[in-house]
Design a protein around this motif. Structure first.
Motif, PDB file in Angstrom:
ATOM      1  N   GLY A 134     -23.310   1.435   8.070  1.00 15.11           N
ATOM      2  CA  GLY A 134     -21.935   1.889   7.819  1.00 15.11           C
ATOM      3  C   GLY A 134     -21.199   2.512   9.221  1.00 15.11           C
ATOM      4  O   GLY A 134     -19.964   2.398   9.030  1.00 15.11           O
ATOM      5  N   ASP A 135     -22.028   2.729  10.220  1.00 15.14           N
ATOM      6  CA  ASP A 135     -21.239   2.786  11.423  1.00 15.14           C
ATOM      7  C   ASP A 135     -20.606   1.928  11.967  1.00 15.14           C
ATOM      8  O   ASP A 135     -21.016   0.350  11.777  1.00 15.14           O
ATOM      9  CB  ASP A 135     -22.380   3.400  12.485  1.00 15.14           C
ATOM     10  CG  ASP A 135     -22.783   4.746  12.074  1.00 15.14           C
ATOM     11  OD1 ASP A 135     -22.122   5.484  11.214  1.00 15.14           O
ATOM     12  OD2 ASP A 135     -23.846   4.968  12.510  1.00 15.14           O
ATOM     13  N   VAL A 136     -19.751   1.803  13.036  1.00 15.31           N
ATOM     14  CA  VAL A 136     -18.938   0.783  13.483  1.00 15.31           C
ATOM     15  C   VAL A 136     -19.111   0.806  15.190  1.00 15.31           C
ATOM     16  O   VAL A 136     -18.830   2.055  15.680  1.00 15.31           O
ATOM     17  CB  VAL A 136     -17.396   0.656  13.093  1.00 15.31           C
ATOM     18  CG1 VAL A 136     -16.876  -0.374  13.828  1.00 15.31           C
ATOM     19  CG2 VAL A 136     -17.330   0.520  11.743  1.00 15.31           C
ATOM     20  N   GLY A 137     -19.594  -0.111  15.757  1.00 11.21           N
ATOM     21  CA  GLY A 137     -19.834  -0.216  17.227  1.00 11.21           C
ATOM     22  C   GLY A 137     -18.684  -0.948  17.533  1.00 11.21           C
ATOM     23  O   GLY A 137     -18.282  -2.214  16.908  1.00 11.21           O
ATOM     24  N   THR A 138     -17.957  -0.524  18.784  1.00 12.02           N
ATOM     25  CA  THR A 138     -17.134  -1.249  19.324  1.00 12.02           C
ATOM     26  C   THR A 138     -17.557  -1.572  20.918  1.00 12.02           C
ATOM     27  O   THR A 138     -18.055  -0.992  21.600  1.00 12.02           O
ATOM     28  CB  THR A 138     -15.770  -0.370  19.402  1.00 12.02           C
ATOM     29  OG1 THR A 138     -15.826   0.551  20.211  1.00 12.02           O
ATOM     30  CG2 THR A 138     -15.113   0.142  18.019  1.00 12.02           C
ATOM     31  N   THR A 139     -16.760  -2.772  21.124  1.00  6.95           N
ATOM     32  CA  THR A 139     -17.000  -3.404  22.413  1.00  6.95           C
ATOM     33  C   THR A 139     -15.809  -4.064  23.052  1.00  6.95           C
ATOM     34  O   THR A 139     -15.049  -4.601  22.573  1.00  6.95           O
ATOM     35  CB  THR A 139     -18.134  -4.509  22.481  1.00  6.95           C
ATOM     36  OG1 THR A 139     -19.319  -3.989  21.820  1.00  6.95           O
ATOM     37  CG2 THR A 139     -18.619  -5.007  24.144  1.00  6.95           C
ATOM     38  N   ARG A 140     -15.462  -3.909  24.465  1.00  8.70           N
ATOM     39  CA  ARG A 140     -14.533  -4.601  25.069  1.00  8.70           C
ATOM     40  C   ARG A 140     -14.762  -6.009  25.299  1.00  8.70           C
ATOM     41  O   ARG A 140     -15.944  -6.222  25.922  1.00  8.70           O
ATOM     42  CB  ARG A 140     -14.176  -3.927  26.298  1.00  8.70           C
ATOM     43  CG  ARG A 140     -12.538  -4.518  26.707  1.00  8.70           C
ATOM     44  CD  ARG A 140     -12.087  -3.871  28.228  1.00  8.70           C
ATOM     45  NE  ARG A 140     -12.799  -4.439  29.195  1.00  8.70           N
ATOM     46  CZ  ARG A 140     -12.490  -4.206  30.558  1.00  8.70           C
ATOM     47  NH1 ARG A 140     -11.608  -3.074  30.785  1.00  8.70           N
ATOM     48  NH2 ARG A 140     -12.953  -4.706  31.373  1.00  8.70           N
ATOM     49  N   ILE A 141     -14.360  -7.090  24.856  1.00  6.38           N
ATOM     50  CA  ILE A 141     -14.804  -8.500  24.920  1.00  6.38           C
ATOM     51  C   ILE A 141     -13.498  -9.158  26.068  1.00  6.38           C
ATOM     52  O   ILE A 141     -13.736 -10.298  26.520  1.00  6.38           O
ATOM     53  CB  ILE A 141     -14.779  -9.240  23.573  1.00  6.38           C
ATOM     54  CG1 ILE A 141     -13.478  -9.251  22.929  1.00  6.38           C
ATOM     55  CG2 ILE A 141     -15.898  -8.609  23.093  1.00  6.38           C
ATOM     56  CD1 ILE A 141     -13.422 -10.016  22.038  1.00  6.38           C
ATOM     57  N   GLY A 142     -12.475  -8.444  26.340  1.00  5.57           N
ATOM     58  CA  GLY A 142     -11.555  -8.880  27.335  1.00  5.57           C
ATOM     59  C   GLY A 142     -10.607  -7.955  27.677  1.00  5.57           C
ATOM     60  O   GLY A 142     -10.422  -6.868  27.306  1.00  5.57           O
ATOM     61  N   LYS A 143      -9.656  -8.483  28.834  1.00  6.53           N
ATOM     62  CA  LYS A 143      -8.708  -7.563  29.386  1.00  6.53           C
ATOM     63  C   LYS A 143      -7.401  -8.309  30.006  1.00  6.53           C
ATOM     64  O   LYS A 143      -7.851  -9.225  30.749  1.00  6.53           O
ATOM     65  CB  LYS A 143      -9.419  -6.724  30.476  1.00  6.53           C
ATOM     66  CG  LYS A 143      -8.423  -5.645  31.015  1.00  6.53           C
ATOM     67  CD  LYS A 143      -8.254  -4.485  30.207  1.00  6.53           C
ATOM     68  CE  LYS A 143      -7.281  -3.120  30.751  1.00  6.53           C
ATOM     69  NZ  LYS A 143      -6.070  -3.428  31.029  1.00  6.53           N
TER      70      LYS A 143
END
Length: 476
Positions: A134-143
């Motif tokens: 149920g947790d949410v992991g976030t990642t930067r994939i672009g800038k």
């Protein structure tokens, strides 16, 4: 009032006719649902159904999932919320990882609603993944260098997404490898002597009938269409290879307008909303080619003109535009006057206008299967709209005054067009981050104001207002 009841009687008669055909087996249940959904009588009765409270900032993005059971929203509070919208409940919320306002949220297809791509004012494109616990992991994939207003997902693909930014770049992302690539930087079209440097982008949309095609719009009057296959073939050189362009003929040499929103219909018609101008619907045969400045005037006279939708005003914010109905029979837009405008696509007749926000309505999203609409704007709320069966006028009594006020505002508004280099130079002198044609307006006198963190287009020429607000950047 007699006219209202007369129209109501006619709508009821039409509905009973459709019901009779369904009961006799002439209409299938699906065809019946589509006909009722697309009926003007039902559109004229659209009213407020639910208000979803929970965000602590302006809501900039809403999207239904593929089944229409869930709604996600993104806000200036940098949070993404999942809603059981029919019951008005927030299922769960996660911190996106953005350091500034969220502008776009996209649920990836066939991901069981577990992968959400977001973009924001910080220039980041981020992936949120709902884990088994149920947790949410976030990642930067672009800038990007500057805000990213819009994302586009390849139709039917759970992996491919595109972004466009005010830095002019279009980026391609493949979630399987968490990889990104810059396809090209949008540049002025051949023969354009007025525009210099890069064309900042506000909108990107995919053609639903051909996922190889996508359109972008931004800092000039031209909607550009690209073929991803040609771009990938020249990926190393990042060439701006335009397939064709669309533009109202009277705006072709106008450097004072730009595009804020685009939408493709199910039949590949391209809808474009212009800042402090109108909304135009282009057919595929209205393309001007990759070099529109070279089109002979005689050829332009022989070309069909796009349909035009008017009455609203699009000046203060980067507004979207969209379709409504099972076969996109209607066109929808928000407005600076706070109203929602719905036009019949054929004929361009305004059939419904309703107050949707105390300030500005920015984004409207149609339910994929039913006659519901989700909207958001400067208020910290998401609003759900549906036909309510009430006998009320489809247009406000003062609609003529509202439309006339919007028209006067468009005509009286004067814009000073500056190159990105000049704007960035002035912003550096002001000690602020360059954000192209947008600014952040803080209402410091009222910390509870809904537009506290709203992003507005930088077209403020009111000297009195600018002296009171120290965060404004005034360019003369």
């Amino acid at each position: 009032m007699a006219a209202i009841f007369s129209n109501q009687h006619e709508r009821d008669t039409n509905r009973f006719t459709e019901i009779y055909k369904r009961e006799c087996g002439v209409l299938s249940p699906r065809a019946f649902a589509h006909r009722i959904w697309a009926s003007q009588g039902l559109v004229e009765q659209i009213g407020l159904y639910k208000v979803l409270n929970g965000h602590n900032g302006c809501v900039n993005a809403v999207e239904f999932n593929s089944t229409g059971e869930l709604l996600i929203s993104g806000s200036d509070d940098k949070q993404v919320k999942f809603w059981d919208w029919n019951n008005g409940k927030n299922k769960y919320t996660y911190d996106s990882g953005h350091t500034d306002n969220i502008f776009q949220t996209k649920i990836m297809p066939f991901s069981d609603d577990r992968k959400i791509v977001t973009s924001g004012a910080d220039g980041q494109v981020r992936l949120g993944q709902v884990l088994e616990n149920g947790d949410v992991g976030t990642t930067r994939i672009g800038k990007h260098q500057g805000p990213v207003f819009k994302l586009a997902v390849e139709p039917g693909s759970p992996y491919i997404v595109y972004s466009c930014g005010v830095d002019g770049f279009v980026q391609h992302f493949d979630l399987r490898a968490c990889s990104s690539s810059k396809l090209f930087r949008c540049s002025p079209l051949p023969g354009d002597q007025k525009t210099r440097g890069t064309i900042g982008l506000n909108a990107i949309v995919m053609d639903p009938r051909n996922p190889n095609y996508f359109a972008v719009g931004g800092g000039d009057a031209y909607a550009r269409v690209y073929d991803i296959r040609k771009l990938q073939a020249s990926a190393t050189s990042q060439l701006d290879i335009v397939l064709t362009t669309f533009c109202p003929h009277h705006l072709m040499k106008n450097s004072d307008v730009h595009i804020t929103g685009l939408a493709y219909s199910s039949s590949s018609e391209l809808l474009a909303s212009y800042n402090d101008e109108l909304i135009y619907l282009f057919q595929k045969n209205m393309g001007l080619g990759p070099k529109p400045m070279s089109t002979p005037s005689e050829d332009l006279k022989n070309m069909d003109s796009p349909l035009v939708y008017c009455g609203h005003r699009n000046s203060k914010t980067v507004k979207g535009v969209s379709f409504y109905g099972p076969n996109h029979e209607y066109v929808m837009s928000g407005s600076d006057c706070g109203h929602i405008f719905i036009w019949k696509k054929k004929g361009c007749k305004l059939v419904r206008a309703m107050l949707g926000d105390r300030n500005v309505v920015n984004h409207l999203e149609s339910h994929p299967h039913m006659p519901f609409i989700a909207t958001c704007g400067i208020e910290k709320k998401v609003k759900i709209w549906a036909p309510d069966g009430q006998i009320t006028p489809p247009l406000p009594i003062d609609i003529d005054k509202i439309m006339e006020s919007n028209r006067r505002g468009r005509e009286e508004h004067s814009r000073v067009t500056l190159s990105p280099e000049v704007i960035m130079h002035v912003l550096r002198l002001q000690g602020r981050q360059p954000v192209a044609f947008i600014e952040r307006r803080y209402q410091r006198g009222d910390t509870e104001s809904d537009d506290e963190d709203a992003y507005f287009l930088s077209n403020n020429n009111d000297e009195e207002d600018s002296t009171e607000n120290g965060s404004q950047c005034i360019i003369n």
